[in-house]
Scaffold this motif. Structure first.
Motif, PDB file in Angstrom:
ATOM      1  N   UNK A   1     -15.933  62.447 -26.068  1.00  0.00           N
ATOM      2  CA  UNK A   1     -14.916  62.322 -27.115  1.00  0.00           C
ATOM      3  C   UNK A   1     -13.977  61.186 -26.727  1.00  0.00           C
ATOM      4  N   UNK A   2     -13.787  60.258 -27.650  1.00  0.00           N
ATOM      5  CA  UNK A   2     -12.877  59.132 -27.441  1.00  0.00           C
ATOM      6  C   UNK A   2     -11.713  59.308 -28.413  1.00  0.00           C
ATOM      7  N   UNK A   3     -10.513  59.367 -27.859  1.00  0.00           N
ATOM      8  CA  UNK A   3      -9.307  59.557 -28.666  1.00  0.00           C
ATOM      9  C   UNK A   3      -8.311  58.452 -28.359  1.00  0.00           C
ATOM     10  N   UNK A   4      -7.482  58.163 -29.342  1.00  0.00           N
ATOM     11  CA  UNK A   4      -6.442  57.152 -29.165  1.00  0.00           C
ATOM     12  C   UNK A   4      -5.095  57.847 -29.202  1.00  0.00           C
ATOM     13  N   UNK A   5      -4.276  57.577 -28.217  1.00  0.00           N
ATOM     14  CA  UNK A   5      -2.938  58.149 -28.126  1.00  0.00           C
ATOM     15  C   UNK A   5      -1.931  56.998 -28.106  1.00  0.00           C
ATOM     16  N   UNK A   6      -1.465  56.602 -29.296  1.00  0.00           N
ATOM     17  CA  UNK A   6      -0.637  55.396 -29.410  1.00  0.00           C
ATOM     18  C   UNK A   6       0.849  55.629 -29.156  1.00  0.00           C
ATOM     19  N   UNK A   7       1.197  56.476 -28.203  1.00  0.00           N
ATOM     20  CA  UNK A   7       2.599  56.810 -27.982  1.00  0.00           C
ATOM     21  C   UNK A   7       3.493  55.588 -27.804  1.00  0.00           C
ATOM     22  N   UNK A   8       3.020  54.606 -27.023  1.00  0.00           N
ATOM     23  CA  UNK A   8       3.853  53.419 -26.784  1.00  0.00           C
ATOM     24  C   UNK A   8       4.072  52.612 -28.054  1.00  0.00           C
ATOM     25  N   UNK A   9       3.201  52.752 -29.044  1.00  0.00           N
ATOM     26  CA  UNK A   9       3.358  52.054 -30.315  1.00  0.00           C
ATOM     27  C   UNK A   9       4.188  52.875 -31.297  1.00  0.00           C
ATOM     28  N   UNK A  10       3.976  54.169 -31.294  1.00  0.00           N
ATOM     29  CA  UNK A  10       4.642  55.028 -32.278  1.00  0.00           C
ATOM     30  C   UNK A  10       6.123  55.217 -31.988  1.00  0.00           C
ATOM     31  N   UNK A  11       6.489  55.378 -30.730  1.00  0.00           N
ATOM     32  CA  UNK A  11       7.905  55.623 -30.413  1.00  0.00           C
ATOM     33  C   UNK A  11       8.827  54.535 -30.961  1.00  0.00           C
ATOM     34  N   UNK A  12       8.537  53.252 -30.746  1.00  0.00           N
ATOM     35  CA  UNK A  12       9.416  52.225 -31.332  1.00  0.00           C
ATOM     36  C   UNK A  12       9.399  52.243 -32.855  1.00  0.00           C
ATOM     37  N   UNK A  13       8.267  52.595 -33.448  1.00  0.00           N
ATOM     38  CA  UNK A  13       8.179  52.676 -34.911  1.00  0.00           C
ATOM     39  C   UNK A  13       9.092  53.770 -35.432  1.00  0.00           C
ATOM     40  N   UNK A  14       9.071  54.925 -34.794  1.00  0.00           N
ATOM     41  CA  UNK A  14       9.928  56.031 -35.216  1.00  0.00           C
ATOM     42  C   UNK A  14      11.396  55.659 -35.032  1.00  0.00           C
ATOM     43  N   UNK A  15      11.717  55.023 -33.914  1.00  0.00           N
ATOM     44  CA  UNK A  15      13.093  54.610 -33.669  1.00  0.00           C
ATOM     45  C   UNK A  15      13.559  53.628 -34.738  1.00  0.00           C
ATOM     46  N   UNK A  16      12.710  52.676 -35.077  1.00  0.00           N
ATOM     47  CA  UNK A  16      13.072  51.664 -36.076  1.00  0.00           C
ATOM     48  C   UNK A  16      13.233  52.254 -37.467  1.00  0.00           C
ATOM     49  N   UNK A  17      12.546  53.365 -37.738  1.00  0.00           N
ATOM     50  CA  UNK A  17      12.583  53.963 -39.071  1.00  0.00           C
ATOM     51  C   UNK A  17      13.252  55.335 -39.067  1.00  0.00           C
ATOM     52  N   UNK A  18      14.101  55.603 -38.075  1.00  0.00           N
ATOM     53  CA  UNK A  18      14.695  56.928 -37.911  1.00  0.00           C
ATOM     54  C   UNK A  18      15.475  57.390 -39.137  1.00  0.00           C
ATOM     55  N   UNK A  19      16.099  56.476 -39.854  1.00  0.00           N
ATOM     56  CA  UNK A  19      16.884  56.882 -41.025  1.00  0.00           C
ATOM     57  C   UNK A  19      16.031  56.998 -42.284  1.00  0.00           C
ATOM     58  N   UNK A  20      14.781  56.611 -42.220  1.00  0.00           N
ATOM     59  CA  UNK A  20      13.867  56.686 -43.359  1.00  0.00           C
ATOM     60  C   UNK A  20      13.401  58.129 -43.543  1.00  0.00           C
ATOM     61  N   UNK A  21      13.598  58.707 -44.739  1.00  0.00           N
ATOM     62  CA  UNK A  21      13.161  60.089 -44.953  1.00  0.00           C
ATOM     63  C   UNK A  21      11.638  60.248 -44.868  1.00  0.00           C
ATOM     64  N   UNK A  22      10.914  59.147 -44.962  1.00  0.00           N
ATOM     65  CA  UNK A  22       9.451  59.201 -44.895  1.00  0.00           C
ATOM     66  C   UNK A  22       8.955  58.629 -43.567  1.00  0.00           C
ATOM     67  N   UNK A  23       9.710  58.899 -42.487  1.00  0.00           N
ATOM     68  CA  UNK A  23       9.357  58.358 -41.175  1.00  0.00           C
ATOM     69  C   UNK A  23       7.986  58.848 -40.719  1.00  0.00           C
ATOM     70  N   UNK A  24       7.591  60.030 -41.168  1.00  0.00           N
ATOM     71  CA  UNK A  24       6.288  60.568 -40.774  1.00  0.00           C
ATOM     72  C   UNK A  24       5.157  59.625 -41.184  1.00  0.00           C
ATOM     73  N   UNK A  25       5.216  59.094 -42.402  1.00  0.00           N
ATOM     74  CA  UNK A  25       4.136  58.203 -42.843  1.00  0.00           C
ATOM     75  C   UNK A  25       4.138  56.895 -42.060  1.00  0.00           C
ATOM     76  N   UNK A  26       5.303  56.424 -41.647  1.00  0.00           N
ATOM     77  CA  UNK A  26       5.370  55.207 -40.840  1.00  0.00           C
ATOM     78  C   UNK A  26       4.756  55.446 -39.468  1.00  0.00           C
ATOM     79  N   UNK A  27       4.904  56.656 -38.944  1.00  0.00           N
ATOM     80  CA  UNK A  27       4.400  56.975 -37.611  1.00  0.00           C
ATOM     81  C   UNK A  27       2.899  57.226 -37.597  1.00  0.00           C
ATOM     82  N   UNK A  28       2.305  57.499 -38.737  1.00  0.00           N
ATOM     83  CA  UNK A  28       0.866  57.770 -38.777  1.00  0.00           C
ATOM     84  C   UNK A  28       0.026  56.516 -38.576  1.00  0.00           C
TER      85      UNK A  28
END
Length: 100
Positions: free
Chosen positions: A34-61
């Protein structure tokens, strides 16, 4: 066979430039790897940059990046003579070509 298959999968990934730090992990699951991708280093800055966005979940996907990575990995494994199968849950199972 599983140790040999893990080695082949990891070699294919390394040869394609997906080495340490890529966020990719491998683990055995019966006859597959099984090969999985765990983009934590990419997602964390994305969530921080969009923290005030009510749709931050879609940005993090990051579906576009996931789709592009999935397609690239499928091609990497096919070129290595392996049998990849993409799963909607976001991972790829890789098996060896059946001998017969």
């Amino acid at each position: 066979m599983s140790a040999e298959l893990v080695r082949r999968v990891q070699t294919a990934l390394a040869d394609a430039g997906f080495g340490p730090g890529s966020g990719l992990t491998t683990q055995t699951d019966g006859p597959a790897v099984i090969v999985s991708w765990h983009p934590d280093r990419l997602i964390r800055p994305t969530i921080t940059a969009h923290a005030s966005d009510p749709d931050v979940h879609s940005a993090a996907e990051i579906p576009g990046i996931r789709n592009a990575l999935d397609a690239a990995l499928i091609n990497v494994f096919l070129a290595a003579g392996l049998v990849p199968l993409s799963h909607p849950e976001g991972f790829i199972s890789v098996t060896a070509v059946p001998v017969g």
